[in-house]
Design an enzyme around this catalytic site. Structure first.
Site, short mmCIF file in Angstrom:
data_model
loop_
_atom_site.label_atom_id
_atom_site.label_comp_id
_atom_site.label_asym_id
_atom_site.label_seq_id
_atom_site.Cartn_x
_atom_site.Cartn_y
_atom_site.Cartn_z
N HIS A 1 0.80 -1.22 0.00
CA HIS A 1 0.00 0.00 0.00
C HIS A 1 0.84 1.27 0.00
O HIS A 1 0.29 2.36 -0.21
CB HIS A 1 -0.94 0.01 1.21
CG HIS A 1 -1.94 -1.09 1.20
ND1 HIS A 1 -2.91 -1.22 0.23
CD2 HIS A 1 -2.12 -2.14 2.04
CE1 HIS A 1 -3.65 -2.29 0.47
NE2 HIS A 1 -3.19 -2.87 1.56
N GLU B 1 -5.76 -13.19 5.94
CA GLU B 1 -6.63 -12.04 5.68
C GLU B 1 -7.95 -12.41 5.03
O GLU B 1 -8.68 -11.53 4.58
CB GLU B 1 -5.89 -11.03 4.80
CG GLU B 1 -4.57 -10.54 5.40
CD GLU B 1 -3.88 -9.53 4.52
OE1 GLU B 1 -4.16 -8.33 4.72
OE2 GLU B 1 -3.09 -9.92 3.65
N ASP C 1 -9.34 -6.95 6.49
CA ASP C 1 -9.63 -7.80 5.33
C ASP C 1 -10.34 -9.09 5.76
O ASP C 1 -11.25 -9.55 5.07
CB ASP C 1 -8.33 -8.14 4.59
CG ASP C 1 -7.83 -6.98 3.76
OD1 ASP C 1 -8.65 -6.30 3.14
OD2 ASP C 1 -6.61 -6.74 3.75
#
Length: 243
Positions: free
Chosen positions: A38, A142, A168
């Site tokens: 990210h 996740e 997630d």
């Protein structure tokens, strides 16, 4: 250290800045993870960021963008000493990621070449098994699909720890951010029990830098803990006082 019951505490880096990395590396953490999933890191800046983390006294880790050849090679050749694999959902996916991370003599398929990791050939002994032992490998859990594969994932002999991605994971259950929901609480308990069975250190990310939350994580048995994010630290520190 983690399998002996002690917690290791690191932090998260999203700004592609060697200066920020140096400050974070000098802040007393065991490790600093560069977020290649990210964050805005390019291949060219990775060596400088890892050097800055090391200069501060911390160990450079990378949360790679995906558990595939290019991101793994970029991180390791640049000098990462630990990898966090995102979105691991099956033993087959983990087998491939770990194989790509280890040299052939350690049972993997990692390619050999001059890079910062071997000082461009000066320390060129890439097939030593003890080199592979120095790399810490972490799988992120996740998705609810991964929970159904936990025993197979946790039994991998080269996996060092797991880290739960709560947002997630809850999202995959249709419960995004509802961490107090009974179904999510039950899944977390299931993951915790599986980790105990396999003597696998369980990780978590304390995103908001609150010491009491960190203390609770340690008391709850988490052993691989990320504390804060550079951007979150900045937001907390630069907030304008109310007038």
């Amino acid at each position: 250290m983690m399998r002996g019951g002690n917690a290791t505490i690191g932090t998260w880096l999203q700004f592609p800045s060697a200066d920020v990395a140096e400050v974070m590396g000098a802040s007393g953490y065991d490790w600093v993870a560069v977020d290649m999933e990210h964050g805005a890191f390019t291949r060219a800046i990775l060596p400088d960021v890892f050097r800055a983390i090391e200069r501060g006294g911390s160990t450079p880790f990378a949360r790679i963008a995906q558990a595939e050849l290019r991101p793994i090679k970029d991180a390791l050749d640049s000098g990462a000493q630990g990898l966090v694999f995102p979105m691991i959902e099956s033993r087959e996916q983990l087998d491939r990621a770990i194989s790509l991370s280890l040299y052939p003599d350690a049972g993997g398929s990692r390619g050999v070449g001059y890079s910062r990791a071997n000082m461009y050939g000066r320390d060129f002994d890439p097939y030593r098994v003890d080199v592979a032992k120095d790399i810490l490998l972490v799988a992120q859990i996740e998705h609810i699909r991964a929970v159904d594969q936990l025993d197979a994932i946790l039994s991998h002999p080269r996996l060092d720890a797991i880290m739960v991605g709560p947002y997630d994971l809850s999202g995959s259950m249709g419960l995004t951010g509802q961490f107090d929901h009974p179904d999510f609480v039950a899944v977390m308990a299931r993951i915790n029990e599986a980790c105990k069975r396999h003597n696998m250190p369980m990780g978590n990310h304390v995103v908001q830098p609150e010491p009491e939350r960190l203390a609770k994580c340690i008391a709850d048995g988490y052993r691989f803990i990320a504390y804060g994010i550079d951007a979150v630290f900045l937001l907390h520190g630069c907030a304008c006082p109310k007038r």
